[in-house]
Motif scaffolding. Structure first.
Motif, PDB file in Angstrom:
ATOM      1  N   ASN A 158       0.778  -1.235   0.000  1.00 53.56           N
ATOM      2  CA  ASN A 158       0.000   0.000   0.000  1.00 53.56           C
ATOM      3  C   ASN A 158       0.810   1.286   0.000  1.00 53.56           C
ATOM      4  OD1 ASN A 158      -2.172  -1.714   0.147  1.00 53.56           O
ATOM      5  ND2 ASN A 158      -2.466  -1.469   2.312  1.00 53.56           N
ATOM      6  N   VAL A 159       2.122   1.235   0.207  1.00 57.35           N
ATOM      7  CA  VAL A 159       2.925   2.461   0.320  1.00 57.35           C
ATOM      8  C   VAL A 159       4.147   2.374  -0.588  1.00 57.35           C
ATOM      9  CG1 VAL A 159       4.218   3.971   1.877  1.00 57.35           C
ATOM     10  CG2 VAL A 159       2.193   2.774   2.719  1.00 57.35           C
ATOM     11  N   GLY A 160       4.371   3.458  -1.358  1.00 50.66           N
ATOM     12  CA  GLY A 160       5.526   3.497  -2.235  1.00 50.66           C
ATOM     13  C   GLY A 160       6.051   4.907  -2.430  1.00 50.66           C
ATOM     14  N   LEU A 161       7.219   5.000  -3.031  1.00 49.05           N
ATOM     15  CA  LEU A 161       7.828   6.277  -3.422  1.00 49.05           C
ATOM     16  C   LEU A 161       7.817   6.358  -4.939  1.00 49.05           C
ATOM     17  CD1 LEU A 161      11.038   6.462  -1.200  1.00 49.05           C
ATOM     18  CD2 LEU A 161       8.984   7.848  -0.992  1.00 49.05           C
ATOM     19  N   PHE A 162       7.673   7.576  -5.474  1.00 50.41           N
ATOM     20  CA  PHE A 162       7.750   7.738  -6.914  1.00 50.41           C
ATOM     21  C   PHE A 162       8.524   9.002  -7.249  1.00 50.41           C
ATOM     22  CE2 PHE A 162       4.127  10.368  -5.908  1.00 50.41           C
ATOM     23  CZ  PHE A 162       4.151  11.390  -6.838  1.00 50.41           C
ATOM     24  N   VAL A 163       9.085   8.999  -8.459  1.00 43.93           N
ATOM     25  CA  VAL A 163       9.763  10.168  -9.015  1.00 43.93           C
ATOM     26  C   VAL A 163       9.470  10.143 -10.512  1.00 43.93           C
ATOM     27  CG1 VAL A 163      11.972   8.956  -9.308  1.00 43.93           C
ATOM     28  CG2 VAL A 163      11.932  11.437  -9.171  1.00 43.93           C
ATOM     29  N   ASP A 164       9.129  11.312 -11.059  1.00 48.68           N
ATOM     30  CA  ASP A 164       8.885  11.377 -12.495  1.00 48.68           C
ATOM     31  C   ASP A 164       9.242  12.752 -13.033  1.00 48.68           C
ATOM     32  OD1 ASP A 164       6.538  13.033 -12.049  1.00 48.68           O
ATOM     33  OD2 ASP A 164       5.341  11.228 -11.849  1.00 48.68           O
ATOM     34  N   GLY A 165       9.357  12.812 -14.332  1.00 45.37           N
ATOM     35  CA  GLY A 165       9.663  14.056 -15.028  1.00 45.37           C
ATOM     36  C   GLY A 165       8.783  14.178 -16.258  1.00 45.37           C
ATOM     37  N   ARG A 166       8.448  15.437 -16.606  1.00 46.18           N
ATOM     38  CA  ARG A 166       7.575  15.682 -17.755  1.00 46.18           C
ATOM     39  C   ARG A 166       8.035  16.914 -18.528  1.00 46.18           C
ATOM     40  NH1 ARG A 166       1.877  15.692 -14.840  1.00 46.18           N
ATOM     41  NH2 ARG A 166       3.139  16.701 -13.293  1.00 46.18           N
ATOM     42  N   TYR A 167       7.606  16.963 -19.761  1.00 40.21           N
ATOM     43  CA  TYR A 167       7.810  18.123 -20.605  1.00 40.21           C
ATOM     44  C   TYR A 167       6.426  18.693 -20.913  1.00 40.21           C
ATOM     45  CZ  TYR A 167       8.729  20.921 -24.731  1.00 40.21           C
ATOM     46  OH  TYR A 167       8.793  21.939 -25.636  1.00 40.21           O
ATOM     47  N   GLY A 170       2.669  23.532 -25.490  1.00 41.06           N
ATOM     48  CA  GLY A 170       1.405  24.186 -25.829  1.00 41.06           C
ATOM     49  C   GLY A 170       1.399  25.618 -25.350  1.00 41.06           C
ATOM     50  N   GLY A 171       0.264  26.075 -24.818  1.00 37.73           N
ATOM     51  CA  GLY A 171       0.091  27.458 -24.388  1.00 37.73           C
ATOM     52  C   GLY A 171       1.026  27.892 -23.278  1.00 37.73           C
ATOM     53  N   SER A 172       1.650  26.939 -22.594  1.00 37.93           N
ATOM     54  CA  SER A 172       2.514  27.293 -21.468  1.00 37.93           C
ATOM     55  C   SER A 172       3.953  27.576 -21.880  1.00 37.93           C
ATOM     56  CB  SER A 172       2.502  26.158 -20.447  1.00 37.93           C
ATOM     57  OG  SER A 172       3.033  24.989 -21.018  1.00 37.93           O
ATOM     58  N   GLY A 173       4.317  27.277 -23.099  1.00 33.89           N
ATOM     59  CA  GLY A 173       5.715  27.415 -23.499  1.00 33.89           C
ATOM     60  C   GLY A 173       6.469  26.142 -23.170  1.00 33.89           C
ATOM     61  N   ASN A 174       7.784  26.189 -23.192  1.00 36.49           N
ATOM     62  CA  ASN A 174       8.612  25.026 -22.905  1.00 36.49           C
ATOM     63  C   ASN A 174       8.933  24.967 -21.421  1.00 36.49           C
ATOM     64  OD1 ASN A 174       8.734  24.382 -25.655  1.00 36.49           O
ATOM     65  ND2 ASN A 174      10.387  25.869 -25.944  1.00 36.49           N
ATOM     66  N   VAL A 175       8.404  23.968 -20.751  1.00 33.73           N
ATOM     67  CA  VAL A 175       8.587  23.853 -19.305  1.00 33.73           C
ATOM     68  C   VAL A 175       8.876  22.397 -18.956  1.00 33.73           C
ATOM     69  CG1 VAL A 175       7.506  24.190 -17.051  1.00 33.73           C
ATOM     70  CG2 VAL A 175       6.984  25.751 -18.902  1.00 33.73           C
ATOM     71  N   ALA A 176       9.891  22.182 -18.115  1.00 27.60           N
ATOM     72  CA  ALA A 176      10.167  20.856 -17.564  1.00 27.60           C
ATOM     73  C   ALA A 176       9.597  20.803 -16.154  1.00 27.60           C
ATOM     74  CB  ALA A 176      11.673  20.606 -17.543  1.00 27.60           C
ATOM     75  N   ASN A 177       9.117  19.637 -15.760  1.00 24.21           N
ATOM     76  CA  ASN A 177       8.532  19.451 -14.430  1.00 24.21           C
ATOM     77  C   ASN A 177       9.089  18.182 -13.821  1.00 24.21           C
ATOM     78  OD1 ASN A 177       5.650  18.012 -13.135  1.00 24.21           O
ATOM     79  ND2 ASN A 177       6.540  19.835 -12.231  1.00 24.21           N
ATOM     80  N   LEU A 178       9.542  18.283 -12.578  1.00 24.56           N
ATOM     81  CA  LEU A 178       9.991  17.121 -11.818  1.00 24.56           C
ATOM     82  C   LEU A 178       9.111  16.989 -10.582  1.00 24.56           C
ATOM     83  CD1 LEU A 178      13.872  17.575 -11.960  1.00 24.56           C
ATOM     84  CD2 LEU A 178      12.472  15.999 -13.311  1.00 24.56           C
ATOM     85  N   ARG A 179       8.703  15.749 -10.288  1.00 28.19           N
ATOM     86  CA  ARG A 179       7.917  15.474  -9.082  1.00 28.19           C
ATOM     87  C   ARG A 179       8.535  14.307  -8.336  1.00 28.19           C
ATOM     88  NH1 ARG A 179       1.953  13.954 -10.023  1.00 28.19           N
ATOM     89  NH2 ARG A 179       2.993  12.237 -11.040  1.00 28.19           N
ATOM     90  N   SER A 180       8.421  14.331  -7.007  1.00 28.98           N
ATOM     91  CA  SER A 180       8.796  13.172  -6.186  1.00 28.98           C
ATOM     92  C   SER A 180       7.899  13.168  -4.976  1.00 28.98           C
ATOM     93  CB  SER A 180      10.265  13.226  -5.769  1.00 28.98           C
ATOM     94  OG  SER A 180      10.517  14.348  -4.968  1.00 28.98           O
ATOM     95  N   GLY A 181       7.482  11.984  -4.553  1.00 29.05           N
ATOM     96  CA  GLY A 181       6.580  11.936  -3.418  1.00 29.05           C
ATOM     97  C   GLY A 181       6.196  10.549  -2.994  1.00 29.05           C
ATOM     98  N   LEU A 182       5.168  10.488  -2.155  1.00 32.65           N
ATOM     99  CA  LEU A 182       4.630   9.250  -1.604  1.00 32.65           C
ATOM    100  C   LEU A 182       3.373   8.863  -2.371  1.00 32.65           C
ATOM    101  CD1 LEU A 182       4.852   9.790   2.249  1.00 32.65           C
ATOM    102  CD2 LEU A 182       6.035   8.067   0.914  1.00 32.65           C
TER     103      LEU A 182
END
Length: 186
Positions: A158-167, A170-182
């Motif tokens: 039932n419990v894990g860690l995750f990390v991901d990245g996205r590009y 569109g209307g927002s321009g060029n943006v990279a996003n990194l997330r990490s959490g439970l």
């Protein structure tokens, strides 16, 4: 008259106990095995911590790294997500994030994603890819699409860690996003 020490019922009970004892005791003969000393091995299959259908609740730290003039900008903050895997490999998700964007708070209320994951049960890992889009606002409303991938590790069912990245595009321009959490799975 003969004196008996044991009554008729007691003699029958004693004979029954002796006969059970004698028949259950069989000395081992060379070259044979006794059933009472035979060792049995039970094989337990590993259960995969990633279920075929599951509901997930995410809480995460997020960072945005945008180009100059992009609507999403650069900043960091936090958020939450709700995901539902309707099959072992496929799921859908919703997320919201709040972060500081140069002194203003950016709110991403309508972010949706489609997930493809590939659980590696022996390692409790699941790499995944995602594609989605949504809308955000900070005085003005913008739309965007995103594509990315990540990795989840499960400590328990039932419990894990995750990390991901996205590009973001569109209307927002060029943006990279990194997330990490439970991630909490039910």
């Amino acid at each position: 008259m003969k004196k008996t020490i044991l009554g008729q019922g007691a003699r029958i009970a004693l004979l029954g106990i002796l006969s059970l004892t004698v028949t259950s005791f069989k000395p081992a003969v060379a070259g044979t095995e006794s059933k009472s000393f035979k060792e049995e091995v039970v094989v337990v299959s590993d259960e995969c911590r990633f279920r075929d259908t599951e509901f997930q609740l995410d809480t995460f730290y997020t960072g945005f790294f945008g180009s100059k003039g992009s609507a999403l900008g650069t900043g960091s903050g936090g958020g939450f997500g709700l995901n539902f895997f309707f099959a072992r490999y496929f799921g859908i998700g919703y997320e919201a994030a709040w972060y500081d964007n140069g002194g203003t708070a950016e709110h991403l209320p309508l972010a949706g994603n489609l997930f493809f994951r590939y659980p590696i049960c022996s390692l409790n890992l699941a790499p995944y890819a995602m594609v989605g889009g949504g809308a955000g606002w900070d005085g003005t409303t913008i739309g965007y699409g995103n594509v990315g991938g990540g990795l989840e590790y499960r400590f328990t069912n039932n419990v894990g860690l995750f990390v991901d990245g996205r590009y973001f595009y569109g209307g927002s321009g060029n943006v990279a996003n990194l997330r990490s959490g439970l991630r909490f799975a039910f």
